[in-house]
Scaffold this active site. Structure first.
Site, PDB file in Angstrom:
ATOM      1  CE  LYS A 121      -1.902   1.695   4.115  1.00  0.00           C
ATOM      2  NZ  LYS A 121      -1.911   3.181   4.091  1.00  0.00           N
ATOM      3  CG  ASN A 122       2.709   2.167   3.720  1.00  0.00           C
ATOM      4  OD1 ASN A 122       1.887   3.332   3.563  1.00  0.00           O
ATOM      5  ND2 ASN A 122       3.400   2.345   5.042  1.00  0.00           N
TER       6      ASN A 122
ATOM      7  CB  CYS B 153      -3.064   6.888  11.578  1.00  0.00           C
ATOM      8  SG  CYS B 153      -3.756   5.258  10.978  1.00  0.00           S
TER       9      CYS B 153
ATOM     10  NE  ARG C  90       0.911  10.440  10.198  1.00  0.00           N
ATOM     11  CZ  ARG C  90       0.566   8.933   9.506  1.00  0.00           C
ATOM     12  NH1 ARG C  90       1.437   8.241   9.146  1.00  0.00           N
ATOM     13  NH2 ARG C  90      -0.757   9.445   9.421  1.00  0.00           N
TER      14      ARG C  90
ATOM     15  CG  ASP D 201       3.866   1.648   9.481  1.00  0.00           C
ATOM     16  OD1 ASP D 201       3.285   2.366  10.393  1.00  0.00           O
ATOM     17  OD2 ASP D 201       3.670   1.691   7.943  1.00  0.00           O
TER      18      ASP D 201
ATOM     19  CB  VAL E 238       8.543   6.608  13.724  1.00  0.00           C
ATOM     20  CG1 VAL E 238       8.252   7.591  12.327  1.00  0.00           C
ATOM     21  CG2 VAL E 238      10.520   6.233  13.652  1.00  0.00           C
TER      22      VAL E 238
ATOM     23  NE  ARG F 221      -5.993   4.632   6.269  1.00  0.00           N
ATOM     24  CZ  ARG F 221      -5.037   5.367   7.040  1.00  0.00           C
ATOM     25  NH1 ARG F 221      -4.860   4.647   7.971  1.00  0.00           N
ATOM     26  NH2 ARG F 221      -3.977   5.494   6.248  1.00  0.00           N
TER      27      ARG F 221
END
Length: 438
Positions: free
Chosen positions: A35-36, A129, A134, A320, A342, A413
């Site tokens: 997905k990323n 999210c 971010r 993640d 992060v 998602r």
């Protein structure tokens, strides 16, 4: 009258996973595309004037949202069988819709290619999210360094380069994946050479770069902290590109396998992308997996010990996979430490794991985990995408029944029909729709 997901006037139709824990996982699973990686490549397709087939693109909510944004911009997008997406046409405008961009952060990466193509772009502040702020300041600084004027107007970030973009040296304050990709896409058509220092090294950055190179972009240094781009005005159309496998999905199933596997085979894996996970599993005493080519074969470990994990940019341990790793360490012998460097708010799942019997205490960005003998099923609520995956893993390994609430808003998602794939492996999990009062 009820419309869409509204039931009556007082209730909203939502969904949850109901999981009966303790069942072993066996059989084969093929990991879907990243997905990323597919999201920025879909964004970059605005620069591709041809008729493009993107392969290995999972039909998850985020990719569907990106497709809808491209359609609003005037392009034709169709999901085909076999995880393929057909994209053709050229964008007719450079302003992305708030209603769609607000749903996910990655949509902000349309600014780079739109700015390169039109000399201007207007993108709302993105959503996604709740794991941290971010901010997009690194993106904006990069565009400004390339010669764009950036303003914020009525919630939109507006970038304009009336005299065109010009290559320059850009040093990122931190190796942001999104900023690296956005700047790359803007710079490939800029005049002269652009150097991105302290660039992100993630495989998803490399995959985007490889796609841009197929279009004729001149890029060197992919996978390192310094990326060199020689701008050129004329790009060539690409008709086919295959996206890399999803390393986070693969890592999620690998962690599930070391807890519950009984001859579980996970296919379509890039082992190189998961070295930090394999190293930490071995450090915890897990030797019950074998890696061969693009497959990982797993049996459940009998026991494992506590370790320390610090999330870092690639090739460090991925943030993640931190929530999923926390579930694994909750059942370790002794204590463990997880340091999250992060995102500042990525321990939202801790409160839910406590409901299942985990022993975890938080001090800022550090989690101290005292291993317990077992987790026990209870209702828990999903707070973000990866936390949702972690709670599903916890439900699979817990005694009794666990209800994971609000899965459609988050888990869908990034995970393709997760309940079906787990059921095929022997898990007892089903999706149930319910009504929730407003």
């Amino acid at each position: 009258m009820a419309q869409n997901n509204i039931v009556g006037d007082l209730h909203v139709r939502k969904d949850k996973f109901v999981i009966e824990g303790g069942h072993k996982l066996r059989g084969e699973l093929e990991i879907w595309g990243s997905k990323n990686a597919s999201l920025p490549i879909m964004a970059a397709s605005v620069l591709n004037s041809g008729d493009l087939i993107l392969d290995n693109v999972p039909p998850v909510k985020d990719n569907i949202t990106m497709a809808e944004i491209l359609k609003v911009l005037g392009m034709e997008v169709e999901f085909l069988e076999g995880d393929k997406v057909h994209i053709k046409g050229e964008p007719k405008g450079y302003r992305a819709p708030y209603e769609l961009v607000s749903k996910m952060r990655a949509s902000f990466e349309l600014m780079g290619p739109l700015l390169a193509l039109f000399g201007e772009a207007e993108i709302p502040y993105p959503g996604g999210c709740r794991i941290g702020l971010r901010p997009v300041d690194l993106h904006i600084k990069g565009f400004e360094s390339l010669g764009a004027e950036v303003t914020v107007e009525k919630g939109y970030v507006c970038a304009r380069a009336k005299k065109g973009l010009k290559g320059t040296k850009i040093h990122l304050d931190k190796p942001s994946v999104g900023a690296t990709r956005n700047i790359m896409m803007a710079a490939i058509m800029a005049e002269g050479e652009t150097v991105i220092e302290n660039a992100a090294c993630e495989p998803e950055v490399v995959d985007l770069g490889n796609f841009l190179k197929m279009m004729g972009a001149e890029i060197e240094g992919l996978g390192t902290s310094t990326i060199y781009i020689k701008g050129k005005k004329d790009l060539k159309p690409v008709d086919y590109y295959k996206v890399i496998p999803d390393r986070i999905a693969a890592g999620t199933f690998i962690i599930a396998g070391v807890m519950l596997g009984k001859d579980l085979i996970i296919k379509n894996v890039e082992p190189e992308h998961l070295q930090s996970l394999f190293i930490k599993l071995k450090e915890a005493g897990v030797e019950s997996f074998q890696i061969k080519d693009k497959e990982v074969r797993i049996k459940a470990a009998k026991n494992w010990k506590g370790i320390e994990v610090t999330t870092m940019p690639y090739p460090g341990f991925p943030t993640d996979l931190q929530p999923q790793m926390m579930v694994f360490l909750s059942l370790a012998q002794g204590s463990s430490l997880i340091v999250e460097t992060v995102f500042e708010n990525r321990f939202l799942h801790v409160g839910e794991l406590l409901r299942l019997g985990a022993k975890i205490s938080i001090d800022g960005r550090t989690a101290l985990i005292q291993g317990v003998e077992k987790l026990k099923g209870a209702p828990v609520e999903v707070t973000d995408l990866r936390a949702g995956a972690a709670l599903v893993l916890a439900g699979l390994v817990a005694e009794g029944t666990t209800e994971v609430l609000d899965v459609g808003e988050h888990i869908d998602r990034g995970y393709v029909a997760l309940e079906d794939k787990l059921s095929n492996l022997g898990a007892k999990i089903k999706r149930v729709y319910y009504e929730e009062a407003n």
